[in-house]
Structure formats: C-alpha cells, structure tokens
Scaffold this motif. Structure first.
Motif, mmCIF file in Angstrom:
data_model
loop_
_atom_site.group_PDB
_atom_site.id
_atom_site.type_symbol
_atom_site.label_atom_id
_atom_site.label_comp_id
_atom_site.label_asym_id
_atom_site.label_seq_id
_atom_site.Cartn_x
_atom_site.Cartn_y
_atom_site.Cartn_z
ATOM 1 N N THR A 130 0.837 -1.522 -0.405
ATOM 2 C CA THR A 130 0.049 -0.174 -0.114
ATOM 3 C C THR A 130 0.803 1.085 0.000
ATOM 4 N N ILE A 131 1.974 0.692 0.981
ATOM 5 C CA ILE A 131 2.841 2.438 0.650
ATOM 6 C C ILE A 131 3.170 2.465 0.005
ATOM 7 N N LEU A 132 3.497 1.247 -1.225
ATOM 8 C CA LEU A 132 4.374 1.910 -2.962
ATOM 9 C C LEU A 132 3.698 2.290 -3.718
ATOM 10 N N GLU A 133 2.535 1.435 -3.299
ATOM 11 C CA GLU A 133 1.212 2.425 -4.376
ATOM 12 C C GLU A 133 1.599 4.071 -4.645
ATOM 13 N N LEU A 185 11.404 7.609 -0.431
ATOM 14 C CA LEU A 185 9.668 7.641 0.188
ATOM 15 C C LEU A 185 8.929 6.871 1.229
ATOM 16 N N VAL A 186 9.092 4.875 0.523
ATOM 17 C CA VAL A 186 8.690 4.187 1.475
ATOM 18 C C VAL A 186 8.747 3.787 2.359
ATOM 19 N N GLU A 187 10.666 3.716 3.120
ATOM 20 C CA GLU A 187 11.584 4.145 4.476
ATOM 21 C C GLU A 187 10.891 5.358 5.441
ATOM 22 N N LYS A 188 10.528 6.328 4.656
ATOM 23 C CA LYS A 188 9.853 7.361 5.215
ATOM 24 C C LYS A 188 8.845 6.850 5.607
ATOM 25 N N LYS A 189 7.528 7.055 4.626
ATOM 26 C CA LYS A 189 6.056 6.082 4.974
ATOM 27 C C LYS A 189 6.295 5.157 6.333
ATOM 28 N N MET A 190 7.820 4.459 5.764
ATOM 29 C CA MET A 190 7.253 2.944 7.161
ATOM 30 C C MET A 190 7.367 4.284 7.694
ATOM 31 N N MET B 1 1.792 -8.502 -15.269
ATOM 32 C CA MET B 1 1.586 -6.927 -14.321
ATOM 33 C C MET B 1 2.049 -7.805 -13.377
ATOM 34 N N THR B 2 3.579 -7.200 -12.886
ATOM 35 C CA THR B 2 4.100 -7.813 -11.188
ATOM 36 C C THR B 2 4.011 -7.562 -10.417
ATOM 37 N N ASP B 3 4.244 -8.064 -9.179
ATOM 38 C CA ASP B 3 4.192 -7.582 -7.889
ATOM 39 C C ASP B 3 4.650 -6.087 -7.728
ATOM 40 N N LEU B 4 4.472 -5.373 -6.960
ATOM 41 C CA LEU B 4 4.737 -4.029 -6.821
ATOM 42 C C LEU B 4 5.694 -4.193 -5.918
ATOM 43 N N THR B 5 5.951 -5.102 -4.947
ATOM 44 C CA THR B 5 7.003 -5.515 -4.260
ATOM 45 C C THR B 5 8.265 -5.661 -4.899
ATOM 46 N N ASP B 6 8.342 -6.530 -6.120
ATOM 47 C CA ASP B 6 9.252 -6.857 -6.834
ATOM 48 C C ASP B 6 10.261 -5.098 -6.461
ATOM 49 N N ILE B 7 9.506 -3.933 -7.474
ATOM 50 C CA ILE B 7 10.240 -3.160 -8.129
ATOM 51 C C ILE B 7 11.765 -2.666 -6.764
ATOM 52 N N LEU B 8 11.401 -3.274 -4.895
ATOM 53 C CA LEU B 8 12.863 -2.686 -4.123
ATOM 54 C C LEU B 8 13.321 -4.113 -3.935
#
Lengths: 194, 118
Positions: A130-133, A185-190, B1-8
C-alpha cells in the motif's frame, strides 16, 4: 579440460561470496579467491571495456585487477566483495586513462556516479504494497512512467525508448533514480506509520 | 503485471549463458527482463553490460573470459603450490632437527654409560 573446469565450478556454486571470502581469511588459501573472482570475470571485462574501449587493453586490465585483488584481499578484510571489486576496477581504469592523459567529461560520468546497491532488507509485503502504491504516485512523471513500464509491465529498455521518446541514457537514469526515490519514500512512510 | 514489491528486490544471480544470449540478441523475454532489472539495480552490472556490448564479436567475449579464468586458476594454484613446498621444506628441517637431537641424546647417554661402567 573444459568439462573438468565446469565440474569444479559447479562444486562451489552453492557457496556464497562471503563464505568463500571467510574460507580465504581463515586459511589464506588463494584457491578460494580463484573460485570467487571467476564469478566476476564477465563483469570486470565489461567494465574495463567500457572505460578503455580496447579489447586487448581490457583483458590486460582484468589480469592486473585480479593480481591487485589477490594482494589487497590478503591485507584487508572486505565485507561486500561485489561493490569493492567494482570500485577497484573503476579506479584502475580511471588511473589507466589518466596516465594516458585521457579524462572522462563530467556529463559522461553522471551514470558512473550512481552507487552500487547493497543487500536489501526483508520487506513486510502487505504494508509495503500500500505504501508503495502511494509512493509511486508521488514520483515525477518521467520516473513514474519509466518505473511502471520497466518493473510492472516488464518492457525492455528499447521498448521504453520507443514508447516514450526518451534516450536510452535518460530511460536508465529515470529507472535508477525512480527506484532510489521510491525506496526513500517507502522508508519515510514506514517510519511515519511506526 | 508483476508484484509491486518486486521493484524493491535486488536479484543477485547472473548466468553467463543468459548474458551471452542477451549480448547476441537471442535472450528470451524473461531473460532479457532479468538482466535489465539487474542493470537497473546495479551500476556494476549496467556498466559491465554496456562495455560488453562494445566488443566487435560478442561470441569472442566467452573465449576471453575462459582465457582469463585459466590464467587466474594458474596464478592462484601456483601460490598454493609454493606455499605447500615451503611447508614441506619447513617440515624437513623440523625432522632433521628432531633426529639430530635424538642421535645426540642417545650418543651422550651411551658415552656417559660407557665411562661410568669403566
């Protein structure tokens, strides 16, 4: 001969870089470094070729880097070999160019400055998603487009160049910087949710 | 489409055969994505592949790598052999020293024994 090389290579495939380094540090047997450095020959040859732009010079440079690495690793303890090796290779090539009075212009170096990313921390999937989105929508337009096309739609660099009209260098830069900004951004939001 | 978390996530594995196919333009979509993802994740991989693409004949790259690996093996094995020889030499001296001490002790004992009997 090649068969035996392949077999001996496979024997060590399950051993990680840091385990091989530890083995070397414990018994000082350079055989471990031989196995370890072979994993990076392709990459080192590529980096040397990128800077020196000559096949023979690149080959010689890799040999010199191997020698240097064997000596240096005997003196110092290195934790992240991949990043360290990249730095050694890059410095070796830049010194080589400097000796020949060739200097890389600053614009050409922008892509070189980008740092090697270290091993990633484990991510809590659900909260991160959710944070990533949210974070993705906060990226600038170019980075958001390139990151989405590359990571989510699995488009090739060339496809993205053709779709967006950006240059290859721009596409690479938008993806690298986009990913870095996304992480920040993810780290900051987390931190904010903790 | 892949999983969003794959980006990290960073993928660490790079197979030389896949890389060769990518350089020769014969990689599958999956292989191409895996390699370009590593390029985006690592400056080392990115610069290396950019350099490898500059070789006139990509097939030659594998040959060069094999030559370099052979030389590397020779270098690292040579050092071990030298070390082992040194170890053996050191051991020879140790054996000679121990034997000399033993012979001298036995000779000394026999001499003392011989004179005390007389």
């Amino acid at each position: 001969m090649l068969y035996f090389q392949a077999v001996s290579k496979q024997r060590y495939d399950h051993i990680t870089d840091s385990e091989l380094l530890d083995k070397f540090y414990s018994d000082k047997d350079t055989q471990w470094l031989g196995i370890l450095l072979q994993r990076y020959t392709f990459l080192l040859l590529g980096v040397c070729m990128k800077y020196l732009k000559n096949e023979e010079a690149a080959k010689d440079a890799v040999q010199q880097i191997f020698l240097k690495t064997i000596v240096e690793l005997g003196k110092y303890k290195v934790t992240y070999l991949k990043s360290w090796l990249y730095m050694v290779a890059k410095n070796h090539c830049l010194m080589n160019l400097r000796d020949r009075h060739i200097f890389i212009p600053v614009e050409g170096r922008t892509e070189i400055i980008a740092t090697e990313t270290g091993p990633e921390e484990r991510i809590n999937k659900e909260t991160t998603l959710t944070i990533l989105e949210k974070a993705l929508s906060e990226l600038n337009r170019e980075q958001k487009t390139c990151v989405t096309l590359f990571y989510l739609q699995k488009k090739s660099y060339q496809d993205i160049v053709d779709t967006t009209g950006y240059t290859l260098l721009q596409v690479k830069s938008f993806i690298q910087n986009g990913k870095r900004n996304l992480k920040l951004l993810v780290e900051k939001k987390m931190k904010a949710t903790e | 489409m892949t999983d969003l978390t794959d980006i990290l996530k960073d993928n660490e594995d790079m197979h030389s055969d896949e890389l060769m196919r990518y350089l020769q333009g014969n990689a599958s979509e999956e292989e191409r994505f895996a390699i370009e993802k590593q390029m985006a994740d690592s400056s080392f991989v990115n610069e290396a592949i950019e350099g490898l693409q500059n070789f006139k004949n990509p097939a030659q790259v594998k040959e060069y790598v094999e030559q370099l690996n052979k030389q590397l093996q020779k270098q690292t094995a040579k050092k071990i052999n030298r070390k082992n020889k040194r170890k053996l030499k050191n051991q020879n001296w140790l054996i000679i020293a121990i034997l000399s001490i033993l012979i001298l002790s036995v000779a000394g004992y026999l001499l003392i024994h011989f004179y005390t009997i007389r």
